[in-house]
Scaffold this motif. Sequence first.
Motif, PDB file in Angstrom:
ATOM      1  N   THR A   1      -0.565  29.155   4.183  1.00 52.88           N
ATOM      2  CA  THR A   1      -1.966  28.944   3.818  1.00 52.88           C
ATOM      3  C   THR A   1      -2.844  29.301   5.007  1.00 52.88           C
ATOM      4  OG1 THR A   1      -2.033  26.617   4.530  1.00 52.88           O
ATOM      5  CG2 THR A   1      -1.292  27.069   2.298  1.00 52.88           C
TER       6      THR A   1
ATOM      7  N   ARG B   1     -10.948  19.770   3.402  1.00 55.69           N
ATOM      8  CA  ARG B   1     -10.307  18.788   2.529  1.00 55.69           C
ATOM      9  C   ARG B   1      -9.986  19.385   1.164  1.00 55.69           C
ATOM     10  NH1 ARG B   1     -13.771  15.042   5.178  1.00 55.69           N
ATOM     11  NH2 ARG B   1     -15.453  15.460   3.658  1.00 55.69           N
TER      12      ARG B   1
ATOM     13  N   GLN C   1      -6.960  21.701   1.566  1.00 56.85           N
ATOM     14  CA  GLN C   1      -5.713  20.965   1.749  1.00 56.85           C
ATOM     15  C   GLN C   1      -5.250  20.329   0.441  1.00 56.85           C
ATOM     16  OE1 GLN C   1      -6.902  18.409   4.992  1.00 56.85           O
ATOM     17  NE2 GLN C   1      -6.008  19.775   6.535  1.00 56.85           N
ATOM     18  N   ALA C   2      -6.209  19.837  -0.346  1.00 57.83           N
ATOM     19  CA  ALA C   2      -5.840  19.246  -1.640  1.00 57.83           C
ATOM     20  C   ALA C   2      -5.257  20.294  -2.566  1.00 57.83           C
ATOM     21  CB  ALA C   2      -7.069  18.593  -2.280  1.00 57.83           C
ATOM     22  N   GLN C   3      -5.881  21.481  -2.611  1.00 53.71           N
ATOM     23  CA  GLN C   3      -5.366  22.561  -3.445  1.00 53.71           C
ATOM     24  C   GLN C   3      -4.007  23.032  -2.953  1.00 53.71           C
ATOM     25  OE1 GLN C   3      -6.532  23.850  -6.409  1.00 53.71           O
ATOM     26  NE2 GLN C   3      -4.506  24.796  -6.313  1.00 53.71           N
ATOM     27  N   CYS C   4      -3.843  23.098  -1.639  1.00 53.64           N
ATOM     28  CA  CYS C   4      -2.564  23.545  -1.067  1.00 53.64           C
ATOM     29  C   CYS C   4      -1.439  22.569  -1.413  1.00 53.64           C
ATOM     30  CB  CYS C   4      -2.691  23.705   0.440  1.00 53.64           C
ATOM     31  SG  CYS C   4      -3.688  25.121   0.948  1.00 53.64           S
ATOM     32  N   ARG C   5      -1.753  21.275  -1.423  1.00 52.56           N
ATOM     33  CA  ARG C   5      -0.723  20.288  -1.784  1.00 52.56           C
ATOM     34  C   ARG C   5      -0.280  20.480  -3.228  1.00 52.56           C
ATOM     35  NH1 ARG C   5      -3.783  16.864   1.643  1.00 52.56           N
ATOM     36  NH2 ARG C   5      -5.073  16.135  -0.109  1.00 52.56           N
TER      37      ARG C   5
ATOM     38  N   GLU D   1       1.826  23.589  -3.310  1.00 55.23           N
ATOM     39  CA  GLU D   1       3.127  23.304  -2.689  1.00 55.23           C
ATOM     40  C   GLU D   1       4.038  22.563  -3.656  1.00 55.23           C
ATOM     41  OE1 GLU D   1       4.845  21.239   1.408  1.00 55.23           O
ATOM     42  OE2 GLU D   1       2.818  20.809   0.721  1.00 55.23           O
ATOM     43  N   GLN D   2       3.497  21.598  -4.373  1.00 57.11           N
ATOM     44  CA  GLN D   2       4.296  20.856  -5.349  1.00 57.11           C
ATOM     45  C   GLN D   2       4.793  21.768  -6.468  1.00 57.11           C
ATOM     46  OE1 GLN D   2       1.737  17.677  -6.624  1.00 57.11           O
ATOM     47  NE2 GLN D   2       1.722  16.683  -4.615  1.00 57.11           N
TER      48      GLN D   2
ATOM     49  N   ARG E   1       6.120  24.944   4.499  1.00 59.96           N
ATOM     50  CA  ARG E   1       4.685  25.239   4.434  1.00 59.96           C
ATOM     51  C   ARG E   1       4.106  25.282   5.836  1.00 59.96           C
ATOM     52  NH1 ARG E   1       0.064  21.158   1.969  1.00 59.96           N
ATOM     53  NH2 ARG E   1      -1.658  22.001   3.207  1.00 59.96           N
TER      54      ARG E   1
ATOM     55  N   ASP F   1       0.247  25.879   7.786  1.00 58.58           N
ATOM     56  CA  ASP F   1      -1.206  26.036   7.700  1.00 58.58           C
ATOM     57  C   ASP F   1      -1.702  26.614   9.021  1.00 58.58           C
ATOM     58  OD1 ASP F   1      -0.939  24.760   5.254  1.00 58.58           O
ATOM     59  OD2 ASP F   1      -1.492  22.797   6.044  1.00 58.58           O
TER      60      ASP F   1
END
Length: 284
Positions: A39, A63, A66-70, A73-74, A91, A93
């Motif tokens: 990312t 923020r 990071q929320a979208q990346c989580r 990632e899931q 992952r 960043d």
Amino acid sequence: MIKEILVHLDGSADDESRILHADRLAVAHQAHVRGLYLTILPDPPESIAHYSVTRGALADHLRECQAQCRLTEQALAQRLDALSCRHELCRFDHVAAEVGGLIADQARMADLLVVRTPYRVAEPNRASDVVEAALFGSGRGVYVIPEEDPLRLQPLDTVLIAWKNSRESANAVAQALPFLRRASRVAIAVVETGADARRAAEGHRDHSAEDLARYLSHHGVTTEIRRLGKWDNISAGLFNEAELLNAGLIVAGAYGRSRLREWALGGVTRDILTKTPIPALLAH
């Protein structure tokens, strides 16, 4: 041997084709797949004054990223869990300036990196930094999935080596040995250039293709040499030969001359990265 396959992931629609090809290679070679989810973080403010004005907006944006990346990632972890091979997801960043060093470091700890073609009309710079960092910084092979029909999994039992008597081509052959040993047919393709014709006229024919065939025979690889004559566009000659042979893989050295000359004058590496009709294994 291929025992560790690194696959570049970025949360885009291209991830599916990269994962499918990586899984197929891992099953064939009983290898482990390591997903590299990269990312890109927003660049920091250029000055303190700029930071004081934008720090709130920057923090909100970070923020959200990071929320979208989580979430991505899931989703990628769930997709990898469906694979039949051993796997893990890593992952990272980073800001854009740090991508090259990260990719080179990660690729050095793998036997092969799976990517999509990095250049196309709609996205001319798609993952170009990833591919070039791996080629120039890792010393490993880069497995490039074609733009056209990337989900098509062709048999890899016929391999075409795009041979030139150079360090880059020799390294590509070395990186491709696990594929060459498994192939039922391996062709060494030599495209004649103007310089080759002049040397031949002077009685200095290049016998390096025969030397390569002899070298590969010591590794248990039977080859045939196919001299393609003179083509104004070398890559067009290679693609034509690959189609005639119904090849499933092209092996070629990458960037035998500088990237600047490739961009300004055109070159085989640029054409393969842009137009290859089948997977290509490149190495520098």
